[in-house]
Scaffold this motif. Sequence first.
Motif, short mmCIF file in Angstrom:
data_model
loop_
_atom_site.label_atom_id
_atom_site.label_comp_id
_atom_site.label_asym_id
_atom_site.label_seq_id
_atom_site.Cartn_x
_atom_site.Cartn_y
_atom_site.Cartn_z
N UNK A 135 20.51 3.86 -4.08
CA UNK A 135 19.36 4.52 -4.80
C UNK A 135 18.28 4.31 -4.04
N UNK A 136 17.60 3.17 -3.65
CA UNK A 136 16.68 2.67 -3.08
C UNK A 136 16.63 3.23 -1.53
N UNK A 137 17.67 3.24 -0.79
CA UNK A 137 17.61 3.73 0.42
C UNK A 137 17.45 5.37 0.48
N UNK A 138 18.02 5.98 -0.69
CA UNK A 138 17.88 7.27 -0.79
C UNK A 138 16.58 7.81 -1.01
N UNK A 139 15.86 7.17 -1.93
CA UNK A 139 14.57 7.36 -2.27
C UNK A 139 13.51 7.09 -1.28
N UNK A 140 13.71 6.07 -0.43
CA UNK A 140 12.72 5.76 0.55
C UNK A 140 12.93 6.83 1.82
N UNK A 141 13.98 7.17 2.11
CA UNK A 141 14.21 8.34 3.07
C UNK A 141 13.78 9.54 2.67
N UNK A 142 14.25 10.10 1.32
CA UNK A 142 13.62 11.30 0.65
C UNK A 142 12.08 11.29 0.91
N UNK A 143 11.64 10.18 0.56
CA UNK A 143 10.10 10.09 0.45
C UNK A 143 9.43 10.26 1.70
N UNK A 144 10.00 9.52 2.70
CA UNK A 144 9.44 9.59 4.15
C UNK A 144 9.38 11.06 4.69
N UNK A 145 10.68 11.37 4.48
CA UNK A 145 10.97 13.11 5.22
C UNK A 145 9.88 13.87 4.74
N UNK A 146 9.94 13.96 3.18
CA UNK A 146 9.36 14.88 2.35
C UNK A 146 8.01 14.85 2.85
N UNK A 174 0.87 -1.32 0.12
CA UNK A 174 0.16 0.04 0.07
C UNK A 174 0.80 1.32 -0.09
N UNK A 175 2.00 1.23 0.70
CA UNK A 175 2.85 2.46 0.95
C UNK A 175 3.60 2.40 -0.22
N UNK A 176 3.86 3.75 -0.61
CA UNK A 176 4.69 3.93 -1.86
C UNK A 176 6.17 3.56 -1.41
N UNK A 177 6.49 3.90 -0.21
CA UNK A 177 7.85 3.63 0.40
C UNK A 177 8.33 2.21 0.26
N UNK A 178 7.09 1.30 0.38
CA UNK A 178 7.49 -0.12 0.68
C UNK A 178 7.55 -0.64 -0.81
N UNK A 179 7.32 0.28 -2.03
CA UNK A 179 7.34 -0.51 -3.20
C UNK A 179 8.64 -0.77 -3.52
N UNK A 180 8.71 -1.78 -4.53
CA UNK A 180 10.04 -2.18 -4.91
C UNK A 180 9.99 -2.02 -6.53
#
Length: 382
Positions: free
Chosen positions: A167-178, A65-71
């Motif tokens: 890249x995935x870690x950076x994406x998830x971190x940025x998405x969560x914080x933003x 459901x969460x975009x941050x959990x998407x692969x």
Amino acid sequence: MFEDYLEHPDRHPKNAQLLAKYQNDIDKLSEIFTEDDLLHLMTQEQPDGIRKMRPSLASIEIFAISASMSNQINFFQNTDYLEKWCALQCKEFEVLAINIYGRTSIKQNKIPDKTLKEIDVFLEILLDKASKDSTHPFSTFLTTLNTLVDEKTYQNSELVHCDGKASMLSHNSTLKDTCENITKYITSSDFMNSLPKVSNLAPRDTALLFFARFCDEFYFTFLFKTIDLMKNDGLIKNNYLNHPNMIQLITLAMIPYEVMRPVINEKGYTATLTSPDKFVFNETIPRNKENLTGIQKNINQILYKTYIYIALLIFPEWKPTAKEIILFLEGKSLAVKKNGPTIKGLLDLKSTALGLPSKINDVGRLSKEEYVTRLLSLARAK
């Protein structure tokens, strides 16, 4: 799989019969999961070493459901798919804005043009302020777009070799914080008090309406224009995001969905937003006349069956009736034997397609229709 458990010396004959009934489907899962995978998913170990069933109240999601959990970062590096998903989201946010407005209005299928104009004027002023104030939550969005169309952003050859995990870690971190910053901003009293009055909406609903309209009218339009500029300038070649810094486009595309997803669940809006995983599934797995509801139904059935199988496995003296299995799935405690230990489970996947009997009787089709195998193979290949 589970051979050591199956050889338990005190296993009741009926328990063994039920295990044998489910064994073919469980063996099929061995192509995807290990014993440890399934035990961790379905059970938890207590300090004394004894396992008990893990209460899984809507906790198992085949489609994240969460975009941050998407692969699906790799998938959206193809800009044809990225733009197609953004176009779908744009339409969905338009419907969402109408849904938010219509909950307190007689005209539930349309936002008056006058109201839309007032909203857009406010948003244009907001964007102008954000472009001049680096501390504004929307400033990061505008700054990132400007950075992405600058060829200097891609001149660092070292970044080209950045691995996918980074890249995935950076994406998830940025998405969560933003998303946290934007949510905090649009639900703040300062922002809500600055908004013009709209119909009979409460301040928070008004704020959500403005954000939905912002995404529909401005946000995705900016993303489309940025992608077009990058293509025209040769930064995007062959419709593929070929530099780690370009992953930021995917992150930006997921922000609106991730901000509004929990709001829709909380408020009970009828409008829906398509998750990245469901979009990918729809685009990549040919289903002919099959539909997502049917596939999800089959997946849920195998999850129910696996949960029951493992409960039988770790409680060898449990010999439940069909009714007792249903009670077990609903979280009711059941005695294994008189004055003996009790077994308790809970697996609620919130499937409207499943009646209670199908949880234990209609579970065999997945071994013939390899939906899980196909889906997880796709995910692992990304």
